[in-house]
Structures are given as C-alpha cells and as structure tokens.
Motif scaffolding. Structure first.
Motif, PDB file in Angstrom:
ATOM      1  N   GLY A  89       0.837  -1.224   0.186  1.00 39.82           N
ATOM      2  CA  GLY A  89      -0.141  -0.023  -0.144  1.00 39.82           C
ATOM      3  C   GLY A  89       0.917   1.166  -0.043  1.00 39.82           C
ATOM      4  O   GLY A  89       0.141   2.339   0.051  1.00 39.82           O
ATOM      5  N   GLY A  90       2.183   1.008   0.006  1.00 40.00           N
ATOM      6  CA  GLY A  90       3.149   2.400  -0.063  1.00 40.00           C
ATOM      7  C   GLY A  90       3.082   2.700  -1.186  1.00 40.00           C
ATOM      8  O   GLY A  90       2.649   2.333  -2.429  1.00 40.00           O
ATOM      9  N   GLU A  91       3.741   4.240  -1.359  1.00 42.73           N
ATOM     10  CA  GLU A  91       3.613   4.759  -2.700  1.00 42.73           C
ATOM     11  C   GLU A  91       4.900   4.596  -3.331  1.00 42.73           C
ATOM     12  O   GLU A  91       5.879   5.231  -2.723  1.00 42.73           O
ATOM     13  CB  GLU A  91       3.552   6.471  -2.369  1.00 42.73           C
ATOM     14  CG  GLU A  91       3.496   7.142  -3.835  1.00 42.73           C
ATOM     15  CD  GLU A  91       3.295   8.459  -3.554  1.00 42.73           C
ATOM     16  OE1 GLU A  91       3.243   9.369  -4.474  1.00 42.73           O
ATOM     17  OE2 GLU A  91       3.279   9.193  -2.460  1.00 42.73           O
ATOM     18  N   LEU A  92       4.855   3.665  -3.880  1.00 42.06           N
ATOM     19  CA  LEU A  92       6.264   3.325  -4.803  1.00 42.06           C
ATOM     20  C   LEU A  92       6.119   3.272  -6.142  1.00 42.06           C
ATOM     21  O   LEU A  92       5.194   3.468  -6.688  1.00 42.06           O
ATOM     22  CB  LEU A  92       6.484   1.675  -4.482  1.00 42.06           C
ATOM     23  CG  LEU A  92       6.929   1.456  -2.839  1.00 42.06           C
ATOM     24  CD1 LEU A  92       6.811  -0.008  -2.860  1.00 42.06           C
ATOM     25  CD2 LEU A  92       8.031   2.108  -2.434  1.00 42.06           C
ATOM     26  N   PRO A  93       7.310   3.352  -6.817  1.00 45.44           N
ATOM     27  CA  PRO A  93       7.446   3.471  -8.523  1.00 45.44           C
ATOM     28  C   PRO A  93       6.844   2.213  -8.902  1.00 45.44           C
ATOM     29  O   PRO A  93       6.947   1.096  -8.403  1.00 45.44           O
ATOM     30  CB  PRO A  93       8.819   3.773  -8.642  1.00 45.44           C
ATOM     31  CG  PRO A  93       9.252   4.392  -7.507  1.00 45.44           C
ATOM     32  CD  PRO A  93       8.768   3.830  -6.144  1.00 45.44           C
ATOM     33  N   LEU A 118      -4.846   5.183   4.052  1.00 44.29           N
ATOM     34  CA  LEU A 118      -5.334   4.471   3.007  1.00 44.29           C
ATOM     35  C   LEU A 118      -4.787   4.696   1.784  1.00 44.29           C
ATOM     36  O   LEU A 118      -4.627   5.897   1.122  1.00 44.29           O
ATOM     37  CB  LEU A 118      -6.711   4.832   2.862  1.00 44.29           C
ATOM     38  CG  LEU A 118      -7.962   4.388   1.826  1.00 44.29           C
ATOM     39  CD1 LEU A 118      -8.084   2.922   1.899  1.00 44.29           C
ATOM     40  CD2 LEU A 118      -9.367   5.215   1.808  1.00 44.29           C
ATOM     41  N   PHE A 119      -4.461   3.595   1.090  1.00 41.22           N
ATOM     42  CA  PHE A 119      -3.758   3.651  -0.286  1.00 41.22           C
ATOM     43  C   PHE A 119      -4.876   3.267  -1.553  1.00 41.22           C
ATOM     44  O   PHE A 119      -5.191   2.096  -1.293  1.00 41.22           O
ATOM     45  CB  PHE A 119      -2.609   3.017  -0.389  1.00 41.22           C
ATOM     46  CG  PHE A 119      -1.902   2.727  -1.664  1.00 41.22           C
ATOM     47  CD1 PHE A 119      -0.941   3.964  -2.040  1.00 41.22           C
ATOM     48  CD2 PHE A 119      -2.019   1.896  -2.360  1.00 41.22           C
ATOM     49  CE1 PHE A 119      -0.333   3.842  -3.317  1.00 41.22           C
ATOM     50  CE2 PHE A 119      -1.510   1.796  -3.978  1.00 41.22           C
ATOM     51  CZ  PHE A 119      -0.423   2.644  -4.238  1.00 41.22           C
ATOM     52  N   ILE A 138      -2.334  -0.990   9.142  1.00 38.30           N
ATOM     53  CA  ILE A 138      -3.477  -1.983   9.881  1.00 38.30           C
ATOM     54  C   ILE A 138      -2.264  -3.509   9.936  1.00 38.30           C
ATOM     55  O   ILE A 138      -2.004  -3.589   8.858  1.00 38.30           O
ATOM     56  CB  ILE A 138      -4.479  -2.326   9.369  1.00 38.30           C
ATOM     57  CG1 ILE A 138      -5.453  -0.826   9.815  1.00 38.30           C
ATOM     58  CG2 ILE A 138      -5.295  -3.438  10.130  1.00 38.30           C
ATOM     59  CD1 ILE A 138      -6.875  -0.961   9.055  1.00 38.30           C
ATOM     60  N   ILE A 139      -2.638  -4.197  10.836  1.00 38.27           N
ATOM     61  CA  ILE A 139      -1.573  -5.509  11.171  1.00 38.27           C
ATOM     62  C   ILE A 139      -2.227  -6.149  10.076  1.00 38.27           C
ATOM     63  O   ILE A 139      -3.482  -6.558   9.450  1.00 38.27           O
ATOM     64  CB  ILE A 139      -2.152  -6.135  12.121  1.00 38.27           C
ATOM     65  CG1 ILE A 139      -1.711  -5.356  13.420  1.00 38.27           C
ATOM     66  CG2 ILE A 139      -1.571  -7.583  12.338  1.00 38.27           C
ATOM     67  CD1 ILE A 139      -1.813  -5.883  14.874  1.00 38.27           C
ATOM     68  N   GLY A 140      -1.235  -6.850   9.182  1.00 40.20           N
ATOM     69  CA  GLY A 140      -1.630  -7.725   8.048  1.00 40.20           C
ATOM     70  C   GLY A 140      -1.754  -6.880   6.533  1.00 40.20           C
ATOM     71  O   GLY A 140      -1.812  -7.442   5.607  1.00 40.20           O
ATOM     72  N   SER A 141      -1.578  -5.485   6.698  1.00 41.28           N
ATOM     73  CA  SER A 141      -1.747  -4.615   5.574  1.00 41.28           C
ATOM     74  C   SER A 141      -2.861  -5.089   4.517  1.00 41.28           C
ATOM     75  O   SER A 141      -2.640  -5.481   3.224  1.00 41.28           O
ATOM     76  CB  SER A 141      -0.446  -4.478   4.690  1.00 41.28           C
ATOM     77  OG  SER A 141       0.457  -3.857   5.646  1.00 41.28           O
ATOM     78  N   TYR A 175     -13.848 -10.118  -7.124  1.00 40.82           N
ATOM     79  CA  TYR A 175     -13.682  -9.464  -5.882  1.00 40.82           C
ATOM     80  C   TYR A 175     -12.633 -10.460  -5.099  1.00 40.82           C
ATOM     81  O   TYR A 175     -12.780 -11.499  -4.956  1.00 40.82           O
ATOM     82  CB  TYR A 175     -14.922  -9.210  -5.125  1.00 40.82           C
ATOM     83  CG  TYR A 175     -15.992  -8.538  -5.828  1.00 40.82           C
ATOM     84  CD1 TYR A 175     -16.213  -7.063  -5.642  1.00 40.82           C
ATOM     85  CD2 TYR A 175     -16.931  -9.025  -6.605  1.00 40.82           C
ATOM     86  CE1 TYR A 175     -17.192  -6.325  -6.126  1.00 40.82           C
ATOM     87  CE2 TYR A 175     -18.012  -8.416  -7.008  1.00 40.82           C
ATOM     88  CZ  TYR A 175     -17.776  -6.926  -7.225  1.00 40.82           C
ATOM     89  OH  TYR A 175     -19.114  -6.339  -7.658  1.00 40.82           O
ATOM     90  N   ALA A 176     -11.646  -9.835  -4.522  1.00 42.29           N
ATOM     91  CA  ALA A 176     -10.609 -10.485  -3.956  1.00 42.29           C
ATOM     92  C   ALA A 176     -10.061  -9.668  -2.823  1.00 42.29           C
ATOM     93  O   ALA A 176     -10.103  -8.322  -2.711  1.00 42.29           O
ATOM     94  CB  ALA A 176      -9.447 -10.690  -4.957  1.00 42.29           C
ATOM     95  N   THR A 177      -9.447 -10.335  -1.934  1.00 42.07           N
ATOM     96  CA  THR A 177      -8.741  -9.787  -0.445  1.00 42.07           C
ATOM     97  C   THR A 177      -7.693 -10.436  -0.130  1.00 42.07           C
ATOM     98  O   THR A 177      -7.667 -11.474  -0.508  1.00 42.07           O
ATOM     99  CB  THR A 177      -9.816  -9.586   0.720  1.00 42.07           C
ATOM    100  OG1 THR A 177      -9.285  -8.782   1.561  1.00 42.07           O
ATOM    101  CG2 THR A 177     -10.253 -10.846   1.343  1.00 42.07           C
ATOM    102  N   LYS A 178      -6.636  -9.708   0.446  1.00 47.38           N
ATOM    103  CA  LYS A 178      -5.454 -10.376   0.662  1.00 47.38           C
ATOM    104  C   LYS A 178      -4.538  -9.670   1.897  1.00 47.38           C
ATOM    105  O   LYS A 178      -4.945  -8.483   2.052  1.00 47.38           O
ATOM    106  CB  LYS A 178      -4.331  -9.909  -0.618  1.00 47.38           C
ATOM    107  CG  LYS A 178      -3.105 -10.866  -0.405  1.00 47.38           C
ATOM    108  CD  LYS A 178      -2.699 -10.535  -1.949  1.00 47.38           C
ATOM    109  CE  LYS A 178      -1.168 -11.064  -1.941  1.00 47.38           C
ATOM    110  NZ  LYS A 178       0.020 -10.196  -1.433  1.00 47.38           N
ATOM    111  N   LEU A 179      -3.972 -10.541   2.398  1.00 50.91           N
ATOM    112  CA  LEU A 179      -3.118  -9.845   3.788  1.00 50.91           C
ATOM    113  C   LEU A 179      -1.670 -10.253   3.468  1.00 50.91           C
ATOM    114  O   LEU A 179      -1.560 -11.386   3.094  1.00 50.91           O
ATOM    115  CB  LEU A 179      -3.818 -10.605   5.067  1.00 50.91           C
ATOM    116  CG  LEU A 179      -5.114 -10.478   5.431  1.00 50.91           C
ATOM    117  CD1 LEU A 179      -5.400 -11.306   6.943  1.00 50.91           C
ATOM    118  CD2 LEU A 179      -5.429  -8.816   5.717  1.00 50.91           C
ATOM    119  N   ASP A 180      -0.841  -9.436   4.121  1.00 54.19           N
ATOM    120  CA  ASP A 180       0.654  -9.534   3.979  1.00 54.19           C
ATOM    121  C   ASP A 180       1.219  -9.280   5.015  1.00 54.19           C
ATOM    122  O   ASP A 180       1.176  -8.259   6.012  1.00 54.19           O
ATOM    123  CB  ASP A 180       1.147  -8.847   3.008  1.00 54.19           C
ATOM    124  CG  ASP A 180       0.598  -9.190   1.403  1.00 54.19           C
ATOM    125  OD1 ASP A 180       1.236 -10.132   0.867  1.00 54.19           O
ATOM    126  OD2 ASP A 180      -0.228  -8.276   1.266  1.00 54.19           O
TER     127      ASP A 180
END
Length: 381
Positions: free
Chosen positions: A6-10, A144-145, A183-186, A204-209
């Motif tokens: 979720g970070g702002e990366l190139p 929030l990204f 948030i924990i798990g991003s 529709y999909a969801t994912k934790l890391d």
C-alpha cells in the motif's frame, strides 16, 4: 510483483532506467570562499519540499529482434533428415513510452503505451497504440492507499508455474485496489471489472501480508459469480541462505473442488543461480497430476563474457518434458546475441508436446529439436 503493502512506490516497469551524472570539482569550493552572510534562521521541511514538488518523468524503450530457427518437427531426423526439417525466420519490433506524474505527495498518475511490429505473423505495419497501464494512486492520511485504473497485479510465489497468481487476468481490465498499510496484515481489497460493467460479474478479492516468526505469510481469497471461490495461502522463508516458498491453492466451482500445491526454492551464489519448483494438482474426481522444473544459470562463468543457462521442465503424468540450453552475450553496444537449443521429448499429444505446439515463441513452436539464433537491438531513453 506488484507491491501490496500500500506504500507509494514507483510502478514496476519492464524497462531499465540508467542515469549518469558528472562529478563537480570540490576543490574549487574552498578557493577564496566568500564572506559569510548572516540570515535569519528558517525552519524548512526538506522532505515535504521534495515530495510536494510537481515532477513528470518520461521514459521509453525501443527494441528490434531478428533471427531464425532450424529444427525438426518430428523424431525422424536420423532416418530422413529432410523429411521434417523446418526453417522459421523471425523479425519483430516493439516500442513503449511511459510517464510518471506526481503533482504532490498524495497523488500520482502513471501511464504506459506501446506498439509492436511483427510482419512475419501479422500485417507489415505497426500495430495501433495500446494502453498497457494507466492508473492513479491516491493516499488518504497516510493510512489508505487507493489505486484505480488499468494495472497488473501478481500474487503467489511461482516463477515458472504460477497456480497462486489469482490476479493473472488483471492486466486486461480496469481495476480498483484499496490498501490499509497501517493495519496489521496490511489488508488489501481488489475489484477487477473483467471488462464488464455488471457488478455481479466482476472479480472481488482480498489479501493480507504479514511476517510471523521470520516467515512471510499471505492468505488471499477471490470470488466471481461464474467461477466461485478461490483461496491462496502463500509462505516464504529464508533457510541457510536459500529462499523456500510454498503456495497452497484451493478452488470450488459448482461443488467441484480442486487443490494445488507448489513448492519452490531459490539460491544464488556469485556466478550461479539455482531455482526449482514442484507442483501437484488434485481434483475431487480423483485426478492427480504433478510436474517439476529445475533451472541453472551461470553469470560469466570462469570470467567469460557470456551468460548461459539450462532449464528442465518434466511432466510426470506422461513422462514428457522440455530441456532448453541457452546462451546470451552482449556483442556490441545495445546489441545482444541469444542462442537457444530446446529439446522436447514425449509421445505425440503429451503435455510437453502440446505446450510446445502452442508456445508464444514462433521460433520454437512445433519443433521437437531446434537451434534458435536471435539478435536483439534495444535501448532505453
């Protein structure tokens, strides 16, 4: 792989960027320095000044590939060398231009357009410009990204086999991704339009890391009305300087369950890269299949000027497979020579033979044994 933190990366780009800067003569800075000028102290947030400066970066890539392959489409080359001998010429070109605009630290717009030229397969003219990627990133309160537009996502740990990539179809649709890095798990929420406008037919999909006990864990779920549910549990850990990965995938559609397990390892030394994968598929109907691959890469072995590699893909179900020996060397600025020798073994209609017949490499497709020679002229700008 698309960063799900979720970070702002190139954005990931298939092109390599290279900048060179000339060094200043520092000694001149200390010759007869001017008198000090006193000014009122002023607090300056240098980070904000950098992040909020409006910049637009434009990059491009151009590539021309030419070559040929000579090989046999059947294993009768010893009895009659000319019966199944096939010569295939190759010529293709591709060009792409991308821009990366950052009006301020909360907003980013990225786009990439490209065109291709392949006169031996299609018309002898450049294709129409295609929007490969075009999306915007927006950050709300550093918590929030949001990414909205046409962009690709990749899940799972597979490099050769990719059963865990539940987002394999993301590159062709308009997508939405919401991530909460604080948030924990991003957690991330993904919606793929799948080229439809009816929300009931979208993906529709969801994912934790997250990392637990030095092990990367990533559970994910995907749902569509037509396909049903798909689930992924992805793990990765370094053991004795070797990356060990595991993807566990389960799918259900109309009451039919299927399960896939993929294990892999990756190890790199100064001149050697070794990589392997093993995949098992199981259906509730009792069908079980498995396959494996092993790849060895040598980077300038013994101080030579070329790189070489060997890859083996074996299908245990019908004892078929593909063995590929390759070599690459830069012979002139921007000009690379590639040599490849693929060998396909197995009965007609076996998994390896079928896979080779539909290969996206026209120089290799349909040949049991071949010598492929290619020259690639490429540049980034």
């Amino acid at each position: 792989m698309d960063d799900e933190s979720g970070g702002e990366l190139p954005a990931e780009q298939p092109i390599n960027e290279s900048d060179s800067e000339s060094a200043a003569d520092l000694d001149d800075l200390f010759n007869d320095p001017p008198a000090d000028v006193e000014a009122p102290a002023e607090m300056v947030d240098h980070r904000s000044a950098f992040e909020e400066s409006a910049t637009v970066a434009v990059n491009g890539h151009f590539e021309v590939t030419s070559g040929f392959s000579l090989g046999w489409s059947a294993w009768d080359m010893f009895a009659d060398p000319m019966a199944s001998l096939v010569f295939t010429p190759g010529l293709a070109s591709a060009a792409a231009v991308s821009f990366d605009a950052r009006p301020d630290r909360t907003l980013r717009v990225y786009g990439r357009v490209g065109a291709s030229f392949n006169p031996l397969v299609g018309a002898a003219s450049w294709s129409s410009l295609t929007i490969e990627e075009l999306y915007g990133d927006y950050i709300v309160g550093d918590s929030l990204f949001i990414r909205l537009g046409k962009h690709s996502l990749a899940w799972g740990q597979g490099r050769v086999f990719a059963p865990g990539n539940l987002m394999a179809d993301s590159s062709t649709s308009y997508n939405l991704r919401l991530s909460l890095p604080g948030i924990i798990g991003s957690p991330s929420l993904v919606v793929l339009t799948d080229q439809v406008t009816d929300w009931r037919q979208m993906v529709y999909a969801t994912k934790l890391d997250f990392v637990l006990a030095d092990t990367y864990l990533s559970p994910a779920v995907r749902y569509t009305e037509i396909e049903g549910f798909s689930g992924l549990l992805s793990l990765k850990r370094a053991i004795l300087q070797t990356d060990i990965s595991l993807d566990l995938v389960g799918r259900t559609n109309a009451g039919l369950w299927s399960f896939t397990g993929l294990g892999g390892f990756f190890r790199e030394w100064d001149e050697v890269i070794l990589y392997g994968e093993y995949q098992v598929d199981w259906l509730t109907s009792g069908i079980l299949s498995h396959k494996a691959t092993l790849a060895l890469g040598l980077n300038n072995p013994g101080g030579v000027t070329f790189d070489c590699g060997l890859q083996v893909v074996h299908y245990f179900d019908d004892n078929s497979g593909i063995i590929t020996l390759g070599l690459t060397q830069v012979i002139l600025p921007h000009l690379t020579l590639n040599l490849g020798i693929p060998v396909i073994y197995g009965a007609e209609g076996s998994a390896a033979v079928v896979a080779n017949a539909v290969s996206d490499n026209p120089l290799q497709a349909g040949k049991r044994v071949a010598l492929m020679i290619g020259l690639i002229l490429s540049t980034d700008f």
